[in-house]
Design a protein around this motif. Structure first.
Motif, short mmCIF file in Angstrom:
data_model
loop_
_atom_site.label_atom_id
_atom_site.label_comp_id
_atom_site.label_asym_id
_atom_site.label_seq_id
_atom_site.Cartn_x
_atom_site.Cartn_y
_atom_site.Cartn_z
N TYR A 71 0.83 -1.20 0.00
CA TYR A 71 0.00 0.00 0.00
C TYR A 71 0.87 1.26 0.00
O TYR A 71 0.56 2.23 -0.70
N SER A 72 1.95 1.24 0.76
CA SER A 72 2.87 2.38 0.77
C SER A 72 3.45 2.62 -0.62
O SER A 72 3.54 3.76 -1.08
N GLN A 73 3.83 1.55 -1.28
CA GLN A 73 4.39 1.66 -2.64
C GLN A 73 3.36 2.24 -3.60
O GLN A 73 3.68 3.09 -4.43
N SER A 78 1.71 6.81 -6.79
CA SER A 78 0.62 7.70 -7.22
C SER A 78 0.89 9.17 -6.93
O SER A 78 0.61 10.02 -7.76
N TYR A 79 1.42 9.45 -5.75
CA TYR A 79 1.54 10.85 -5.32
C TYR A 79 2.93 11.44 -5.47
O TYR A 79 3.06 12.66 -5.53
N ASP A 83 8.36 4.57 -7.33
CA ASP A 83 7.77 3.23 -7.29
C ASP A 83 8.46 2.32 -6.27
O ASP A 83 9.07 1.32 -6.63
N TYR A 84 8.37 2.70 -5.01
CA TYR A 84 8.88 1.87 -3.91
C TYR A 84 8.15 2.30 -2.63
O TYR A 84 7.65 3.41 -2.55
N PRO A 85 8.10 1.41 -1.66
CA PRO A 85 7.46 1.80 -0.40
C PRO A 85 8.33 2.80 0.35
O PRO A 85 9.56 2.75 0.26
N ASN A 86 7.70 3.71 1.06
CA ASN A 86 8.42 4.74 1.79
C ASN A 86 8.11 4.63 3.28
O ASN A 86 7.03 4.20 3.65
#
Length: 176
Positions: A71-73, A78-79, A83-86
């Motif tokens: 979901y984080s990715q 999107s925002y 393209d990786y989780p933060n």
């Protein structure tokens, strides 16, 4: 599955309520990490101490979402077009929407698996790292930006250190 906690704070600066909405998305995938989510009292202290440290009265509304990597990715792509989780994403409220005397400052999205990996690799406790990222994210919601302005980055880091010390925790940058 969402879990909601409604928190309030009363301090010497304010007798008003400080609503903090905290919820877990996809709780099954995060089950082993949810015990690291700060308690009601700690969330209150983190938010109030950060707001006061930044010169904002603790009359604000904040939402915190605890999410998995997927979901984080998705949100980061999107925002932020990354393209990786933060570890933490900050979503400011529209122009600090005012609801009576309460200011809506926005929402933080914290990716527990990324935070866990970072804490482990940086030899920090999960507890201290989560608190640091909450402080860091709240400062972003208040308009601080370490990515584009070196002077503001220095100011932001100093505030983070000050708030962490007020919360009884070590300088999060000491080992950097």
């Amino acid at each position: 599955k969402r879990v909601y906690m409604y928190l309030s704070i009363s301090s010497r600066y304010s007798r008003r309520y400080l609503p903090v909405h905290s919820y877990v998305l996809n709780g099954e995938a995060l089950q082993s990490l949810t015990p690291y989510i700060p308690s009601r009292q700690m969330l209150k202290a983190i938010v109030a101490t950060t707001l006061l440290g930044a010169g904002v009265q603790p009359k604000a509304r904040l939402s915190v979402a605890w999410v998995d990597s997927a979901y984080s990715q998705q949100l980061n792509a999107s925002y932020r077009q990354k393209d990786y989780p933060n570890n933490v994403l900050s979503f400011e409220a529209d122009e600090f929407a005012q609801s009576g005397s309460i200011m809506d400052i926005g929402e933080l999205v914290i990716c527990l698996p990324v935070v866990f990996d970072e804490a482990h690799s940086q030899h920090k406790t999960m507890f201290a790292h989560i608190i640091h990222l909450l402080v860091h994210g709240i400062l972003h919601l208040l308009g601080y930006d370490h990515e584009t302005d070196p002077q503001q980055a220095q100011l932001m880091e100093g505030l983070e250190i000050q708030v962490m010390e007020q919360l009884g925790l070590a300088n999060p940058y000491a080992n950097d």
